[in-house]
Every structure is written in structure tokens, then in C-alpha cells.
Scaffold this motif. Structure first.
Motif, PDB file in Angstrom:
ATOM      1  N   GLN A  14       0.918  -1.324  -0.016  1.00  0.00           N
ATOM      2  CA  GLN A  14      -0.295   0.093   0.053  1.00  0.00           C
ATOM      3  C   GLN A  14       0.942   0.622  -0.338  1.00  0.00           C
ATOM      4  N   PHE A  15       0.086   2.494  -0.528  1.00  0.00           N
ATOM      5  CA  PHE A  15       0.892   3.180  -0.276  1.00  0.00           C
ATOM      6  C   PHE A  15       1.595   4.173   0.895  1.00  0.00           C
ATOM      7  N   ILE A  16       0.818   3.831   1.831  1.00  0.00           N
ATOM      8  CA  ILE A  16       1.404   3.964   3.558  1.00  0.00           C
ATOM      9  C   ILE A  16       2.893   3.640   3.700  1.00  0.00           C
ATOM     10  N   GLN A  21       8.615   9.077   0.743  1.00  0.00           N
ATOM     11  CA  GLN A  21       7.828   9.417  -0.219  1.00  0.00           C
ATOM     12  C   GLN A  21       6.822   9.703  -0.341  1.00  0.00           C
ATOM     13  N   GLU A  22       6.498  10.470   0.234  1.00  0.00           N
ATOM     14  CA  GLU A  22       5.434  11.109   0.844  1.00  0.00           C
ATOM     15  C   GLU A  22       5.022  12.487  -0.177  1.00  0.00           C
ATOM     16  N   HIS A  23       5.927  12.989  -0.809  1.00  0.00           N
ATOM     17  CA  HIS A  23       5.073  13.582  -2.092  1.00  0.00           C
ATOM     18  C   HIS A  23       5.266  13.373  -3.158  1.00  0.00           C
ATOM     19  N   VAL A  24       5.195  11.561  -3.761  1.00  0.00           N
ATOM     20  CA  VAL A  24       4.998  10.876  -4.042  1.00  0.00           C
ATOM     21  C   VAL A  24       3.221  10.350  -3.911  1.00  0.00           C
ATOM     22  N   THR A  25       3.405   9.513  -3.138  1.00  0.00           N
ATOM     23  CA  THR A  25       2.434   8.813  -2.439  1.00  0.00           C
ATOM     24  C   THR A  25       0.984   9.388  -2.552  1.00  0.00           C
ATOM     25  N   LYS A  26       1.201  11.079  -1.584  1.00  0.00           N
ATOM     26  CA  LYS A  26       0.354  11.867  -2.043  1.00  0.00           C
ATOM     27  C   LYS A  26      -0.333  12.538  -2.795  1.00  0.00           C
ATOM     28  N   THR A  27       0.774  12.901  -3.780  1.00  0.00           N
ATOM     29  CA  THR A  27      -0.363  13.637  -5.067  1.00  0.00           C
ATOM     30  C   THR A  27      -0.606  12.194  -5.569  1.00  0.00           C
ATOM     31  N   LEU A  28      -0.196  11.263  -5.995  1.00  0.00           N
ATOM     32  CA  LEU A  28      -1.233   9.432  -6.316  1.00  0.00           C
ATOM     33  C   LEU A  28      -1.993   9.360  -5.795  1.00  0.00           C
ATOM     34  N   GLN A  29      -2.225   9.763  -4.229  1.00  0.00           N
ATOM     35  CA  GLN A  29      -3.599   8.729  -3.876  1.00  0.00           C
ATOM     36  C   GLN A  29      -4.402  10.462  -3.903  1.00  0.00           C
ATOM     37  N   ASN A  30      -4.394  10.808  -4.067  1.00  0.00           N
ATOM     38  CA  ASN A  30      -4.763  12.658  -4.378  1.00  0.00           C
ATOM     39  C   ASN A  30      -5.427  12.492  -6.173  1.00  0.00           C
ATOM     40  N   CYS A  64      -8.635  -1.976  -8.462  1.00  0.00           N
ATOM     41  CA  CYS A  64      -9.471  -2.242  -6.997  1.00  0.00           C
ATOM     42  C   CYS A  64     -11.210  -2.375  -7.404  1.00  0.00           C
ATOM     43  N   GLU A  65     -11.327  -3.249  -6.788  1.00  0.00           N
ATOM     44  CA  GLU A  65     -13.072  -3.202  -7.485  1.00  0.00           C
ATOM     45  C   GLU A  65     -13.390  -2.671  -6.177  1.00  0.00           C
ATOM     46  N   LYS A  66     -13.222  -1.754  -5.457  1.00  0.00           N
ATOM     47  CA  LYS A  66     -13.634  -0.814  -4.750  1.00  0.00           C
ATOM     48  C   LYS A  66     -13.420   0.696  -5.539  1.00  0.00           C
ATOM     49  N   SER A  67     -12.519   0.720  -6.263  1.00  0.00           N
ATOM     50  CA  SER A  67     -12.175   2.045  -6.719  1.00  0.00           C
ATOM     51  C   SER A  67     -13.427   3.025  -6.892  1.00  0.00           C
ATOM     52  N   PRO A  68     -13.381   3.953  -7.305  1.00  0.00           N
ATOM     53  CA  PRO A  68     -12.284   5.052  -6.596  1.00  0.00           C
ATOM     54  C   PRO A  68     -11.885   4.796  -5.556  1.00  0.00           C
ATOM     55  N   THR A  69     -10.313   4.573  -4.694  1.00  0.00           N
ATOM     56  CA  THR A  69      -9.947   4.631  -3.613  1.00  0.00           C
ATOM     57  C   THR A  69      -8.492   5.256  -3.551  1.00  0.00           C
ATOM     58  N   ASN A  70      -8.219   5.355  -2.036  1.00  0.00           N
ATOM     59  CA  ASN A  70      -6.458   6.006  -2.154  1.00  0.00           C
ATOM     60  C   ASN A  70      -5.503   5.254  -2.146  1.00  0.00           C
ATOM     61  N   GLU A  71      -6.300   3.912  -1.931  1.00  0.00           N
ATOM     62  CA  GLU A  71      -5.021   2.741  -1.009  1.00  0.00           C
ATOM     63  C   GLU A  71      -6.066   1.114  -1.654  1.00  0.00           C
ATOM     64  N   PRO A  72      -5.581   0.656  -2.701  1.00  0.00           N
ATOM     65  CA  PRO A  72      -5.775  -0.920  -2.993  1.00  0.00           C
ATOM     66  C   PRO A  72      -6.043  -1.960  -1.740  1.00  0.00           C
ATOM     67  N   CYS A  73      -7.009  -2.666  -1.442  1.00  0.00           N
ATOM     68  CA  CYS A  73      -7.977  -3.467  -0.683  1.00  0.00           C
ATOM     69  C   CYS A  73      -6.735  -4.372  -0.286  1.00  0.00           C
ATOM     70  N   ASN A  74      -6.142  -5.014  -1.302  1.00  0.00           N
ATOM     71  CA  ASN A  74      -5.500  -5.855  -0.991  1.00  0.00           C
ATOM     72  C   ASN A  74      -6.538  -7.343  -0.857  1.00  0.00           C
ATOM     73  N   GLU A  75      -7.574  -7.201  -0.700  1.00  0.00           N
ATOM     74  CA  GLU A  75      -8.730  -8.485  -0.468  1.00  0.00           C
ATOM     75  C   GLU A  75      -9.091  -8.538  -1.563  1.00  0.00           C
ATOM     76  N   CYS A  76      -9.756  -8.227  -2.637  1.00  0.00           N
ATOM     77  CA  CYS A  76     -10.542  -8.271  -4.315  1.00  0.00           C
ATOM     78  C   CYS A  76      -9.936  -9.002  -4.686  1.00  0.00           C
TER      79      CYS A  76
END
Length: 562
Positions: A14-16, A21-30, A64-76
Motif C-alpha cells: 500500500q502507499f502507506i 516518499q510522501e511527496h509522491v504517494t500523496k499526489t498519486l492518492q489524490n 481495485c474493485e473498490k475504486s475510486p480509492t486512495n489505497e488498494p484493498c489487497n482483498e479483492c
């Protein structure tokens, strides 16, 4: 499957989990939440900083089946399939081995087909800078306008090798080296969940040896765990990383400062006998003195230190060694490091460098603190002397001293001002030149402080210009000792002449005079001028215009030309 390396087991899902690399992950999550995912990305940065991991996480998030989401669920089913590689909609390509035109043309032909199970087909091209020029040309059009269901993610450690035409068609994210504190935090989390016992100091050594790469840090930690028995100790970490213990670095630094050649060579011999790499050792020494320089300038920057721990021995050494000596040591080690690259016997260069450093003279420099302490002590003594004189005790002590037999002693010769030089300045002095110097005096003091002469600039706090011509000026000091310290320093005199040239457009030579001697020199000059004037009056009647001018400005500033 058998044993897996730590960096594979703990690869971010997950991005967390992407550290530093917060400057990258935050931009991609938004972008994911706002559904503004671009068609092409370029991830660049040093090795082991999370480029490919972030690309896989982005591929899972968009599918991800739950998109749009800022993190993949890793469960679907989609997230699990991308994680284990069973879904063919995420294609990873190693450009180092697939760098020809035919491979890129194959990609160009297949992008038009819709994804099998997910929403997007994601092409992750690793080490994209290895593609040939023809392959880049074949990729251009497809990269600029791919089908709506295709996303390209390019990863590289050398972005300068990628054509600008490719870079301009992507959104670029620069991954930076991970700070040691972030690496330590991630490793602490891993060892706590894995049930491994590791010394805290060993984690610091591994994090610094990783040089900003999380994958390198986990590989070194994995190696240290295999090397150790029950607990990963500091010695285990030093052995695995090839680093030199802080204790050895401190011993060697102390030997250099004490000019003890035998101790320095003994420490070096012991380290090399332990199998330490000479190149790594000299790098550790450079970072050690770099950290010492940072500690002297900003003790609060402990997080930026690379090789030291702030213990009493280090503090003691940092207080006595001057920054000038540190500059010389770093420069000498750096020169030796360059020479060691072209020799088969690096030990010889190391030994020569240590002997040279131990034999060279230590530069003596009066610090600002010492000057302030000296000035404060002088003022305190003068104040006490004044109080004694006011109480009459001074006379009594003097009378008692006269009764006692005096023993001959060596008295330091006091400073004597150059009367002839000052008289010459007074003969050519004008009021306009003195006004110019006084008006620019504040700029002179400011520039003097900027030239690393703050200790000597403090001597001018109670000094003032009293006469000036177009070529020189006279500076009056309140105390004799201040005048002597200033006028005996050739570097200070040269700096003053250069600064005066900058601020007044004239190179003015400085003549210093203590306040106690200035009055007598000035009176002597005025009496000489009066005698010259009287002799001239006896032989020639004074012009009325000159007489009027003498009344207006006085004899001191009057200059008569034929």
C-alpha cells in the motif's frame, strides 16, 4: 517456496508502506480519489527507494474493485491477482534485456486490446533508460496517445539518459534517498513483527551504510541476522557493512590531534587486520570530521550526522580542535581518497596521509570567544583599578611597593604609534576625506565581519577615524592592547585597505594610534604648524584670502598651494 529475502517479504503493498516518499504517494492518492490518473508516469530516483513498488501499488489501485480509492484493498480478486502475478493486465518489462525495436513494436500492437479482467492494462517498464534510440522512437506515438484503458509507468535510475521527447509525454515523479531515521523506523517495525532481536545501535549502522536505499538496508539486515547467533549486535552490523566503529574513529581523530604518529598507525594497523576496506575506512574518516564540523556549527543537527555518536569523548575533541584544522584534515583525506583509486597499495597512501597530518603544524587562531573574554577581562581590570585609585588605595600600594626592594623583571614593550607616518597623514588631511571615511565606517565594519575576521572586528568597536587624506587615514583606539593586536596583524591591515578601496574608491592605508598617545601627537603637529606659519609671516606678508580661510577652517585642515 523456500526462504524469501526480507525485502521481498516486506515489499510495500500500500502507499502507506512506501517510506520517505510522501511527496509522491500523496499526489498519486489524490489523483486516484479525484479520478485524474494520467496515461503515463515516469518514476526516477536512486535504487531501492520504492519506484517499482509504487508502480505496482498504483496498478492495483486503478484496478481495485473498490475504486475510486486512495489505497488498494489487497482483498479483492483483482488486487490478489496482481500481487501474485496471475492477472495478465499488469505487464512488467525489463528494458535492460528487452531494449530492441521489436519488443516495443510488440507492445504497440497489443495495447489496442482491452484488459482481460481489470479496468486498465498497466505497462511497467523498468530501467527504461536502457532502451535503444529506435525503441524510444517506436514508443513515442503510443506513449503520447495510448488507448483509454492503458497506463504506462516508466521507472529509471538515470533519467538524464531518457530523450526529452519521452519525458515531456509523462508525469515525472522524483524519488529521493530515504533518510536514516525513516529506514530505522521501517526496520524496527519489521523486526518487531518478525520476533527478531536487534541492537538499536546496529540499526543505525545498517541505515547509514544503506545510503538511502530501503532495499539495501533490508538486504544488510537480512545478512546481519544470518551472521549473528541470537541477537544482531553492533559488531555484527560493523562486520557485515564493512564500516568502522565510532570508537576507532574517535581514537584515530584523537591521535591526529595529539600529533601521536605511533597511536595513529597502530589504530590503522588494527583496523586493516580486522579486514576493513581502506577505501571504506577513509570515507568513514571524512564523514567523521564532517560530522564534527556540523556539530561545532549547529549542535542541534544530530539527525544529519553520518558517522558519530554524541558521547563525552566526541564532545571533548570537538571543543578543542579548530575548524581550520578540520578543513585541512578533510582536504588531506579527500586528496588521499582520489589517489587511492589508481593504486594497488592503498595502505601506503593511508599511512603517508596519517604521518603527514600528525607532523603538520596546527594553525593557531584566536576565536571570537577568546577575544570577547580577553576584552571583558581588560575592562574589568580597568574598572577595578579606577575604583582603587578613587579610594586612595592605589597610592598606598604604590608607596609600599617603593619601600620594598625591587627585583629586575622583563617588561613587555608597549605599543608605540608611528609618529612620522601619522604626521604625514595630518599634513595632507582634509575635512572632506575624514567625513567620507566616517560616513562609510559602518559598511567597513560590516564587510570586515563577513571576511571571517569577526574576532578582529571586535577590536574596532571603540575605535574611530580621527584624520584622513586621499591616501591614508588615522584610526584612534581606546586601549593600547587593541591597537597593538590590530596593527601587528598583517592580514587585518591588508583586509582593511581592500575594504576601504571598495567603499571609498580609494585604497587608504591605515595607521593606528592609542588614545593615550593621540593627544600628544596632535599637539606636537599643531605646534610645528604654528612655528612654520610664524616663520612664513616674518618673511612674507600673509595674503588676506589665506588669513580669512585660516579663520574659517583652522590651521589643521588648511592647505596652501601656489
Amino acid at each position: 517456496m523456500g526462504y524469501q529475502a526480507l525485502y521481498r517479504v516486506w515489499r510495500p503493498q500500500q502507499f502507506i508502506d512506501v517510506v520517505g516518499q510522501e511527496h509522491v504517494t500523496k499526489t498519486l492518492q489524490n489523483a486516484l480519489l479525484q479520478q485524474k490518473v494520467s496515461h503515463a508516469y515516469l518514476f526516477s530516483g536512486p535504487r531501492g527507494t520504492g519506484k517499482t513498488s509504487a508502480a505496482k501499488i498504483l496498478a492495483k489501485a486503478v484496478n481495485c474493485e473498490k475504486s475510486p480509492t486512495n489505497e488498494p484493498c489487497n482483498e479483492c480478486a483483482s488486487c490478489r491477482g496482481i500481487t501474485d502475478g496471475s492477472i495478465q493486465d499488469v505487464i512488467e518489462i525489463d528494458a535492460a534485456s528487452n531494449n530492441g525495436v521489436e519488443e516495443i513494436r510488440d507492445i504497440r500492437d497489443k495495447v489496442k486490446y482491452a484488459p482481460n479482467s481489470g479496468t486498465y492494462k498497466v505497462y511497467i517498464i523498468d530501467e527504461v533508460h536502457m532502451l535503444s534510440q529506435g525503441a524510444f522512437n517506436a514508443l513515442l506515438k503510443t506513449l503520447e496517445e495510448p488507448p483509454q484503458h492503458v497506463i504506462f509507468i516508466l521507472a529509471t535510475t538515470e533519467p538524464h539518459k531518457i530523450p526529452l521527447t519521452i519525458i515531456s509525454r509523462t508525469q515525472r515523479f522524483d524519488f529521493k534517498r530515504i533518510q536514516p531515521q525513516d529506514i530505522i523506523g521501517r526496520m524496527s517495525q519489521i523486526i518487531s513483527e518478525s520476533g527478531i532481536t536487534v541492537d538499536e545501535q546496529a540499526l543505525h549502522i545498517i541505515a547509514r551504510a544503506a545510503e538511502g536505499g530501503m532495499r539495501d538496508a533490508l538486504s544488510l539486515l537480512d545478512q546481519a541476522i544470518s551472521f549473528s547467533s541470537d541477537e544482531v549486535s553492533v559488531e555484527d552490523a560493523l562486520t557485515v557493512t564493512g564500516s568502522v566503529s565510532h570508537v576507532f574513529l574517535g581514537k584515530l581523530a584523537r591521535a591526529i590531534y595529539d600529533k601521536n604518529v605511533a597511536d595513529a598507525l597502530e589504530v590503522l594497523d588494527e583496523l586493516l587486520a580486522m579486514g576493513k576496506d581502506p577505501a571504506r575506512f577513509i570515507e568513514d574518516m571524512i564523514f567523521f570530521f564532517r560530522d564534527m564540523l556540523l556539530y561545532q556549527a549547529a549542535p542541534g543537527m544530530a539527525n544529519s550526522f553520518e558517522r558519530v555518536l554524541i558521547d563525552p569523548q566526541f564532545k571533548e575533541l570537538a571543543e578543542v580542535i579548530s575548524n581550520r584544522d578540520i578543513y585541512g584534515i578533510i582536504e588531506s583525506f579527500n586528496k588521499t581518497q582520489q589517489e587511492m583509486r589508481w593504486t594497488n597499495h592503498p595502505r601506503i597512501f593511508l599511512e603517508v596521509a596519517l604521518v603527514k597530518l600528525c607532523n603538520q603544524e596546527r594553525e593557531s587562531a584566536v576565536s571570537d570567544v577568546q577575544v570577547r573574554q580577553l576584552t571583558s577581562k581588560i575592562e574589568e581590570l580597568e574598572k577595578q583599578l579606577k575604583e582603587l585609585k578613587e579610594r586612595g588605595i592605589g597610592q598606598a600600594v604604590t608607596a609600599q611597593a617603593e619601600k620594598q626592594p625591587q627585583t629586575p623583571r622583563t617588561v613587555k614593550k608597549s605599543y608605540k604609534a608611528p609618529v612620522g607616518k601619522i604626521t604625514q597623514v595630518l599634513r595632507q588631511a582634509t575635512k572632506q576625506d575624514l567625513t567620507l571615511v566616517k560616513s562609510r565606517w559602518g559598511e567597513v565594519l560590516e564587510q570586515l565581519g563577513q571576511q571571517n575576521l569577526k574576532s578582529l572586528a571586535a577590536l574596532l568597536n571603540e575605535a574611530e577615524p580621527v584624520a584622513a587624506s586621499s591616501q591614508a587615514f588615522v584610526l584612534k583606539f581606546k586601549y593600547d592592547i587593541h591597537c597593538q593586536m590590530a596593527m601587528e596583524n598583517t592580514r587585518f591591515i591588508e583586509a582593511m585597505a581592500s575594504i576601504m578601496e571598495n567603499v571609498t574608491s580609494h585604497r587608504l592605508e591605515m595607521s593606528g594610534v592609542p588614545e593615550s598617545q593621540w593627544q600628544s601627537i596632535r599637539e606636537g603637529f599643531l605646534s610645528t604648524q604654528q612655528l612654520d606659519g610664524q616663520q612664513e609671516t616674518e618673511t612674507k606678508e600673509e595674503d588676506p584670502f589665506i588669513a580669512e580661510a585660516r579663520k574659517l577652517v583652522g590651521d589643521e585642515l588648511l592647505e596652501i598651494k601656489e
